[in-house]
Write an enzyme that holds these catalytic residues in place. Structure first.
Site, PDB file in Angstrom:
ATOM      1  CG  HIS A 113      37.704  32.307 113.061  1.00  0.00           C
ATOM      2  ND1 HIS A 113      38.362  31.351 113.779  1.00  0.00           N
ATOM      3  CD2 HIS A 113      38.440  32.534 111.952  1.00  0.00           C
ATOM      4  CE1 HIS A 113      39.458  30.992 113.129  1.00  0.00           C
ATOM      5  NE2 HIS A 113      39.531  31.693 112.023  1.00  0.00           N
TER       6      HIS A 113
ATOM      7  CG  ASP B  14      44.405  34.037 114.847  1.00  0.00           C
ATOM      8  OD1 ASP B  14      44.402  34.055 113.595  1.00  0.00           O
ATOM      9  OD2 ASP B  14      43.920  33.105 115.509  1.00  0.00           O
TER      10      ASP B  14
END
Length: 370
Positions: free
Chosen positions: A224, A294
């Site tokens: 992330h 993702d």
């Protein structure tokens, strides 16, 4: 008499068209509409006005899906898409009613810390993967998956980005191990409980999505936030759960990870890598279903690649659905921009029409299975 015959013929044709499903396009989709099906987008709002950008994306751009969150990361507050069961059910219905092709409505409802439908909103408590692995009762794991699916199906949510089948190689991993998201450090045990959880989701009428290919469990940082290199920590054993899920036909989708392993691909992370997605996932493991990325707005991608380059690489690598959570960074026009980029690349030959058609057909087969 002739007019009556024509009118009757029209009525009959409309009846048969209606029988094919609640949502039906009036004509065959064009290239832009097929590209739209390859996008899954996040949005802001627990209720939606008629001119909301996400509704425009659904109506005008034919996007294939949306993802729901309860927390807005960029704003730093729990005010996103979820307040209560009745509110969420109404929101999902509003989204689906805008679509000519049924939407994939997705959520991350693994249980434990990754749990968008929290008790404080009026939903039932859940178990983490770590808790289920420690209990080590596949029947209980299957029931946990079924219970989650029952709640999701009641809300109209048809995709769960779960189970997480990363092997707990590094218990201090900030994205997986330290958050209780792995069933076990034993790949076979991960496979066993991953299958059980996915079967429970299926029994409850919700599509599963195993993640994060090729395995995030050995990482020492979080994709992330930036580039995540597993070159020195990843082993082939982390493919065991993915192989098991594919061979047993327990998985409905596979999610990629933005992980770098220079032993396999010296240039690109898995999400953008043909060696990972086509050679290993499709070739070696035999996966012919939908591959979803993702979040393409994670630091591991946006800090290293432009939007156009990331989109081109991921599609040519073999990804079918590009996920834009629109949560780490909010871009209300991300779908419009991305569709324009892909369309231009198809026109100039950087992405083939055949590659788009492959993804479109996989997505349609998945939707038809619902």
């Amino acid at each position: 008499m002739h007019r009556i015959f024509i009118a009757a013929a029209i009525i009959i044709s409309l009846v048969f068209a209606g029988c094919s499903g609640r949502h039906r396009s009036r004509s065959a989709p064009n290239m832009e509409e097929k590209i739209g099906q390859m996008l899954m987008v996040g949005f802001r709002g627990t209720e939606l006005a008629g001119d909301a950008s996400i509704l425009e994306d659904i109506r005008r751009r034919n996007i294939g899906g949306v993802i729901l969150f309860d927390y807005d990361v960029e704003l730093g507050k729990p005010d996103r898409n979820i307040k209560s069961p009745p509110q969420l059910k109404g929101l999902v219905s509003r989204l689906q009613s805008a679509a000519s092709t049924p939407l994939l409505i997705a959520i991350d409802q693994e249980g434990g810390t990754v749990n968008r439908l929290k008790e404080k909103y009026g939903f039932s408590p859940t178990y983490s993967a770590e808790q289920l692995g420690e209990r080590d009762d596949p029947a209980f794991t299957e029931k946990s998956g079924y219970d989650i699916a029952s709640t999701l199906a009641e809300m109209g949510v048809n995709v769960n980005f779960a189970p997480c089948i990363d092997v707990n190689v590094n218990p201090d991993n900030p994205a997986i191990g330290s958050r209780g998201r792995s069933f076990s450090a034993d790949p076979e045990k991960v496979a066993l409980h991953g299958r059980a959880f996915a079967e429970g989701l299926g029994r409850g009428g919700v599509l599963s999505c195993v993640k994060h290919f090729p395995g995030h469990g050995s990482a020492y940082n979080d994709s992330h936030k930036g580039l995540t290199d597993i070159t020195d920590t990843w082993t082939q054993s982390e493919l065991v759960p993915f192989r098991s899920m594919i061979e047993s036909a327990a998985a409905d989708m596979v999610m990629t990870a933005h992980l770098v392993n220079t032993n396999i691909d010296p240039k690109y992370p898995a999400t953008l890598s043909e060696k990972f997605l086509t050679d290993i996932l499709r070739g070696e493991l035999g996966w012919d279903g939908v591959i979803v990325t993702d979040d393409m707005q994670m630091g591991a991608i946006v800090q290293e690649y432009s939007l156009s380059r990331a989109v081109r690489l991921s599609i040519n690598a073999g990804a079918d659905i590009l996920l834009f959570g629109n949560n780490l960074h909010y871009e209300p026009d991300i779908a419009e921009k991305t569709i324009a980029i892909i369309t231009e690349m198809v026109l100039n030959g950087e992405i083939s029409k055949g590659r788009i058609e492959e993804s479109y057909q996989r997505i349609m087969r998945l939707k038809n299975s619902l």
